[in-house]
Write a protein that holds these residues in place. Structure first.
Motif, mmCIF file in Angstrom:
data_model
loop_
_atom_site.group_PDB
_atom_site.id
_atom_site.type_symbol
_atom_site.label_atom_id
_atom_site.label_comp_id
_atom_site.label_asym_id
_atom_site.label_seq_id
_atom_site.Cartn_x
_atom_site.Cartn_y
_atom_site.Cartn_z
ATOM 1 N N LEU A 62 -9.796 0.308 1.398
ATOM 2 C CA LEU A 62 -10.512 0.203 0.134
ATOM 3 C C LEU A 62 -9.648 -0.411 -0.957
ATOM 4 C CD1 LEU A 62 -12.035 3.793 0.171
ATOM 5 C CD2 LEU A 62 -13.172 1.666 0.862
ATOM 6 N N SER A 63 -8.384 0.008 -0.987
ATOM 7 C CA SER A 63 -7.491 -0.398 -2.067
ATOM 8 C C SER A 63 -6.051 -0.414 -1.590
ATOM 9 C CB SER A 63 -7.643 0.586 -3.236
ATOM 10 O OG SER A 63 -6.772 0.269 -4.285
ATOM 11 N N VAL A 64 -5.295 -1.382 -2.103
ATOM 12 C CA VAL A 64 -3.864 -1.494 -1.805
ATOM 13 C C VAL A 64 -3.130 -1.781 -3.111
ATOM 14 C CG1 VAL A 64 -2.082 -2.820 -0.607
ATOM 15 C CG2 VAL A 64 -4.250 -2.387 0.516
ATOM 16 N N THR A 65 -2.004 -1.121 -3.292
ATOM 17 C CA THR A 65 -1.091 -1.487 -4.370
ATOM 18 C C THR A 65 0.180 -2.001 -3.707
ATOM 19 O OG1 THR A 65 -2.000 0.196 -5.837
ATOM 20 C CG2 THR A 65 0.146 -0.721 -6.431
ATOM 21 N N ILE A 66 0.575 -3.211 -4.093
ATOM 22 C CA ILE A 66 1.764 -3.849 -3.540
ATOM 23 C C ILE A 66 2.833 -3.883 -4.623
ATOM 24 C CG2 ILE A 66 2.723 -5.966 -2.545
ATOM 25 C CD1 ILE A 66 -0.192 -6.613 -1.648
ATOM 26 N N TYR A 67 4.016 -3.416 -4.267
ATOM 27 C CA TYR A 67 5.158 -3.422 -5.178
ATOM 28 C C TYR A 67 6.151 -4.446 -4.658
ATOM 29 C CZ TYR A 67 3.022 1.034 -6.292
ATOM 30 O OH TYR A 67 2.121 2.003 -6.645
ATOM 31 N N LEU A 68 6.457 -5.440 -5.458
ATOM 32 C CA LEU A 68 7.436 -6.457 -5.094
ATOM 33 C C LEU A 68 8.668 -6.333 -5.974
ATOM 34 C CD1 LEU A 68 5.303 -9.712 -4.646
ATOM 35 C CD2 LEU A 68 6.440 -8.386 -2.861
ATOM 36 N N CYS A 96 -0.932 -6.068 -7.419
ATOM 37 C CA CYS A 96 0.423 -6.442 -7.025
ATOM 38 C C CYS A 96 1.278 -6.438 -8.277
ATOM 39 C CB CYS A 96 0.423 -7.819 -6.366
ATOM 40 S SG CYS A 96 2.013 -8.275 -5.654
ATOM 41 N N VAL A 97 2.338 -5.644 -8.246
ATOM 42 C CA VAL A 97 3.189 -5.494 -9.424
ATOM 43 C C VAL A 97 4.654 -5.674 -9.048
ATOM 44 C CG1 VAL A 97 1.575 -3.946 -10.584
ATOM 45 C CG2 VAL A 97 3.365 -2.984 -9.153
ATOM 46 N N GLU A 98 5.442 -6.094 -10.014
ATOM 47 C CA GLU A 98 6.884 -6.170 -9.828
ATOM 48 C C GLU A 98 7.461 -4.807 -10.164
ATOM 49 O OE1 GLU A 98 9.268 -9.788 -10.868
ATOM 50 O OE2 GLU A 98 10.071 -8.402 -12.372
ATOM 51 N N SER A 99 8.395 -4.351 -9.324
ATOM 52 C CA SER A 99 8.930 -3.007 -9.506
ATOM 53 C C SER A 99 10.351 -2.909 -8.966
ATOM 54 C CB SER A 99 8.041 -2.005 -8.749
ATOM 55 O OG SER A 99 8.556 -0.711 -8.840
ATOM 56 N N VAL A 106 15.192 -3.353 -0.424
ATOM 57 C CA VAL A 106 13.746 -3.267 -0.226
ATOM 58 C C VAL A 106 13.078 -4.294 -1.135
ATOM 59 C CG1 VAL A 106 11.695 -1.811 -0.424
ATOM 60 C CG2 VAL A 106 13.832 -0.830 0.425
ATOM 61 N N LEU A 107 12.309 -5.190 -0.520
ATOM 62 C CA LEU A 107 11.665 -6.265 -1.272
ATOM 63 C C LEU A 107 10.176 -6.026 -1.487
ATOM 64 C CD1 LEU A 107 13.369 -9.304 0.504
ATOM 65 C CD2 LEU A 107 14.119 -8.064 -1.553
ATOM 66 N N VAL A 108 9.563 -5.201 -0.633
ATOM 67 C CA VAL A 108 8.124 -4.947 -0.729
ATOM 68 C C VAL A 108 7.809 -3.532 -0.231
ATOM 69 C CG1 VAL A 108 7.660 -5.996 1.532
ATOM 70 C CG2 VAL A 108 5.821 -5.859 -0.154
ATOM 71 N N GLU A 109 6.860 -2.901 -0.907
ATOM 72 C CA GLU A 109 6.350 -1.587 -0.515
ATOM 73 C C GLU A 109 4.868 -1.577 -0.838
ATOM 74 O OE1 GLU A 109 7.129 3.193 -1.362
ATOM 75 O OE2 GLU A 109 8.562 1.703 -2.087
ATOM 76 N N MET A 110 4.068 -0.870 -0.023
ATOM 77 C CA MET A 110 2.617 -0.845 -0.237
ATOM 78 C C MET A 110 2.068 0.559 -0.084
ATOM 79 S SD MET A 110 1.384 -4.194 1.883
ATOM 80 C CE MET A 110 2.337 -5.702 1.845
ATOM 81 N N THR A 111 1.122 0.917 -0.962
ATOM 82 C CA THR A 111 0.353 2.139 -0.816
ATOM 83 C C THR A 111 -1.084 1.746 -0.502
ATOM 84 O OG1 THR A 111 -0.124 2.279 -3.177
ATOM 85 C CG2 THR A 111 1.798 3.481 -2.379
ATOM 86 N N VAL A 112 -1.758 2.571 0.305
ATOM 87 C CA VAL A 112 -3.075 2.217 0.831
ATOM 88 C C VAL A 112 -4.030 3.390 0.700
ATOM 89 C CG1 VAL A 112 -4.309 1.602 2.973
ATOM 90 C CG2 VAL A 112 -2.071 0.589 2.485
ATOM 91 N N ILE A 113 -5.286 3.064 0.395
ATOM 92 C CA ILE A 113 -6.399 4.007 0.458
ATOM 93 C C ILE A 113 -7.447 3.375 1.368
ATOM 94 C CG2 ILE A 113 -8.194 5.238 -0.813
ATOM 95 C CD1 ILE A 113 -6.367 4.970 -3.309
ATOM 96 N N ALA A 114 -7.892 4.124 2.371
ATOM 97 C CA ALA A 114 -8.864 3.600 3.336
ATOM 98 C C ALA A 114 -9.943 4.629 3.619
ATOM 99 C CB ALA A 114 -8.151 3.218 4.634
ATOM 100 N N ALA A 115 -11.068 4.145 4.113
ATOM 101 C CA ALA A 115 -12.180 5.011 4.500
ATOM 102 C C ALA A 115 -12.093 5.306 5.992
ATOM 103 C CB ALA A 115 -13.508 4.335 4.183
ATOM 104 N N LEU A 116 -12.536 6.488 6.372
ATOM 105 C CA LEU A 116 -12.698 6.799 7.790
ATOM 106 C C LEU A 116 -14.014 6.196 8.261
ATOM 107 C CD1 LEU A 116 -11.580 10.542 7.886
ATOM 108 C CD2 LEU A 116 -10.366 8.572 8.856
ATOM 109 N N PRO A 117 -14.119 5.914 9.559
ATOM 110 C CA PRO A 117 -15.404 5.386 10.085
ATOM 111 C C PRO A 117 -16.513 6.422 9.976
ATOM 112 C CG PRO A 117 -13.656 5.281 11.762
ATOM 113 C CD PRO A 117 -13.102 5.961 10.583
#
Length: 117
Positions: A62-68, A96-99, A106-117
């Motif tokens: 559903l949603s991803v936040t990417i930290y670069l 996508c944000v710089e952090s 560490v150059l990239v990190e991601m948090t994720v929100i997803a739906a179950l089937p």
């Protein structure tokens, strides 16, 4: 409704499932010794594995936040890997944000929100 926590440590759980939604803690390349392209591939592989463990997949994100670490230097290379990974027609909401990340390597990190089937 119950809350299911997987891979729980003292400070956080890697996976939290509640009300048909899966929340992943920040995922990254554990070796963090390569460039942003390889780190992005390893991060996405970790996300695939975590989603599978939770009973879902990347088509249900559903949603991803990417930290670069460096948006100017790494945005295009990260996006090249990201674009090849995201299922056609299933792109999630994304920020996508710089952090400053926990280690200089560490150059990239991601948090994720997803739906179950």
């Amino acid at each position: 409704m119950s809350i299911q926590r997987l891979r729980t440590e003292t400070r956080y759980s890697e996976i939290v499932i509640h009300n048909g939604t899966v929340y992943l803690a920040g995922q990254l390349d554990e070796k963090h010794s390569a460039g942003v392209g390889q780190q992005t591939r390893e991060t996405l592989a970790a996300i695939d594995a975590m989603l599978a463990e939770a009973g879902t997949d990347k088509s249900r994100i559903l949603s991803v936040t990417i930290y670069l670490k460096d948006m100017e230097a790494d945005y295009a290379a990260m996006n090249a890997v990201w674009d090849a990974w995201v299922p056609k027609g299933a792109a999630p909401a994304r920020a996508c944000v710089e952090s400053k990340l926990y280690s200089p390597d560490v150059l990239v990190e991601m948090t994720v929100i997803a739906a179950l089937p």
